[in-house]
Scaffold this active site. Structure first.
Site, mmCIF file in Angstrom:
data_model
loop_
_atom_site.group_PDB
_atom_site.id
_atom_site.type_symbol
_atom_site.label_atom_id
_atom_site.label_comp_id
_atom_site.label_asym_id
_atom_site.label_seq_id
_atom_site.Cartn_x
_atom_site.Cartn_y
_atom_site.Cartn_z
ATOM 1 C CE1 TYR A 33 -6.196 3.743 3.365
ATOM 2 C CE2 TYR A 33 -5.444 2.605 1.397
ATOM 3 C CZ TYR A 33 -5.169 3.204 2.606
ATOM 4 O OH TYR A 33 -3.881 3.262 3.061
ATOM 5 C CG HIS A 102 -16.733 18.944 12.595
ATOM 6 N ND1 HIS A 102 -16.827 20.168 11.997
ATOM 7 C CD2 HIS A 102 -15.413 18.706 12.729
ATOM 8 C CE1 HIS A 102 -15.628 20.661 11.782
ATOM 9 N NE2 HIS A 102 -14.735 19.783 12.212
ATOM 10 C CE LYS A 147 -5.349 -0.448 3.444
ATOM 11 N NZ LYS A 147 -4.070 0.221 3.648
ATOM 12 C CD GLU A 184 1.396 0.363 10.877
ATOM 13 O OE1 GLU A 184 1.171 -0.587 10.115
ATOM 14 O OE2 GLU A 184 0.490 1.092 11.340
ATOM 15 C CG LEU A 209 -3.716 -1.726 8.522
ATOM 16 C CD1 LEU A 209 -5.093 -1.140 8.830
ATOM 17 C CD2 LEU A 209 -3.385 -1.505 7.057
HETATM 18 N N1 PDD Z 1 -0.828 -0.175 2.699
HETATM 19 N N2 PDD Z 1 0.545 -0.580 7.568
HETATM 20 C C1 PDD Z 1 0.029 0.480 6.920
HETATM 21 C C2 PDD Z 1 0.015 1.798 7.619
HETATM 22 C C3 PDD Z 1 -0.475 0.336 5.613
HETATM 23 O O1 PDD Z 1 -1.014 1.386 4.964
HETATM 24 C C4 PDD Z 1 -0.416 -0.943 4.992
HETATM 25 C C5 PDD Z 1 -0.978 -1.176 3.618
HETATM 26 C C6 PDD Z 1 0.142 -2.017 5.713
HETATM 27 C C7 PDD Z 1 0.224 -3.402 5.129
HETATM 28 O O2 PDD Z 1 -1.069 -3.983 4.986
HETATM 29 P P1 PDD Z 1 -1.374 -5.082 3.875
HETATM 30 O O3 PDD Z 1 -0.397 -6.190 4.096
HETATM 31 O O4 PDD Z 1 -2.763 -5.487 4.142
HETATM 32 O O5 PDD Z 1 -1.187 -4.412 2.530
HETATM 33 C C8 PDD Z 1 0.603 -1.806 6.995
HETATM 34 C C9 PDD Z 1 -1.455 -0.279 1.411
HETATM 35 C C10 PDD Z 1 -0.803 -1.259 0.531
HETATM 36 C C11 PDD Z 1 -1.555 1.105 0.801
HETATM 37 O O6 PDD Z 1 -1.956 1.988 1.527
HETATM 38 O O7 PDD Z 1 -1.213 1.281 -0.336
#
Ligand code: PDD
Length: 286
Positions: A33, A102, A147, A184, A209
């Site tokens: 996503y 699977h 992601k 993170e 990520l």
């Molecule tokens: N989340 N790390 C993780 C595990 C994340 O799910 C996200 C983003 C980020 C930050 O990525 P970005 O700057 O591209 O939003 C880091 C989104 C916002 C979500 O899952 O809602």
């Protein structure tokens, strides 16, 4: 105005939007996503988000459901039909629908879903005073650079943070270590200004990520003359940090002023954080 969703070529009310129970996204979390934001009718960093989507799909060998240009048209049409100027856009792609088994199905068409919701940016108090986080063991898989919609450890970490009265959980990578590395947050990237005044965040690779906001903030930091290194920091270094903040498309640049119940430095957002908050807000047109 009713919320409108796009599912595999059709637009309709989100309450009636459906995918099959045999969708591999549902059966196996076999999908990816993206989340991007719309500010005053303008998509922020759409190219970077679509590039990351394409990369996530490639890593999992899921066929892109359409060209980037066609996807942009779907996103724009979904925005128009929802009539929102400030919104979060969710693009979800699964490997498709097939009898449960699977291995990859021989012939499945990827499922594409695009939904929108109203954007709730952090409020003025949280921006001015900073937010609270906890730290937790990182229990995720070895490919956090993808992601993936498989978010169970992230869900559990965010729930633990919420139950502790905090916005976020930052994750450390090794329970056995005296001084583990922070990877993170459960849905955000993690940053500190260390005790030597260097802005630091974990390097990209399979442990995190590669956030789109992270990549923009790195560029803004360089442009602002901030000394910045993509070098992991430990829990100990986090506790001794001068400043801390988190980034994501939804949280923007948000100061972190309490960690596991202890204040970061004097407990107020620091100078580098405030500069990057302002520069990132300007980048987004806020
Ligand atoms: N989340 N790390 C993780 C595990 C994340 O799910 C996200 C983003 C980020 C930050 O990525 P970005 O700057 O591209 O939003 C880091 C989104 C916002 C979500 O899952 O809602």
């Amino acid at each position: 105005m009713a919320r409108i969703a796009y599912v595999n070529g059709r637009y309709g009310p989100i309450s009636a939007a459906r995918v099959s129970v045999e969708d591999r996204g549902f059966q196996f979390a076999d999908g990816v996503y993206e989340v991007l934001k719309l500010i005053r009718g303008r998509l922020v960093d759409a190219d970077r988000h679509l590039a990351r989507l394409r990369r996530s799909l490639g890593e999992l060998r899921i066929e892109p459901p359409c060209s980037d240009a066609a996807l942009q048209r779907v996103v724009k049409e979904t925005i128009t039909r929802n009539g929102l100027g400030n919104a979060l856009i969710y693009i979800q792609v699964s490997r498709g629908t097939a009898p449960r088994n699977h291995p990859f199905p021989a012939a499945a068409k990827p499922t594409l879903v695009v939904t929108l919701r109203r954007l709730n940016l952090p409020g003025a108090t949280e921006l001015e005073k900073g937010t609270k986080i906890i730290t937790l063991l990182d229990e995720r898989w070895g490919r956090c650079d993808i992601k993936s919609t498989g978010l169970l450890p992230n869900v559990l970490a965010k729930q633990a943070a919420q139950e502790a009265g905090c916005r976020e959980a930052w994750l450390y990578d090794a329970a056995a270590s005296d001084d583990p590395v922070i990877t993170e947050g459960s849905s955000t990237n993690a940053w500190i200004v260390d005790e030597n005044g260097v802005l630091r965040t974990h390097p990209t690779g399979s442990a995190i990520l590669g956030g789109v906001t992270r990549s923009v903030v790195l560029e803004l930091a360089v442009a602002a003359g901030v000394k910045v290194e993509q070098r992991a920091f430990t829990l100990g270094e986090l506790r001794r940090a001068r400043e801390a903040f988190l980034t994501s498309a939804t949280s923007l640049v948000l100061p972190v002023t309490t960690i596991d119940g202890h204040p970061v430095a004097n407990g107020m957002p620091g100078e580098t954080t405030r500069r990057l908050m302002a520069d990132y807000a300007a980048h987004c047109g806020i």
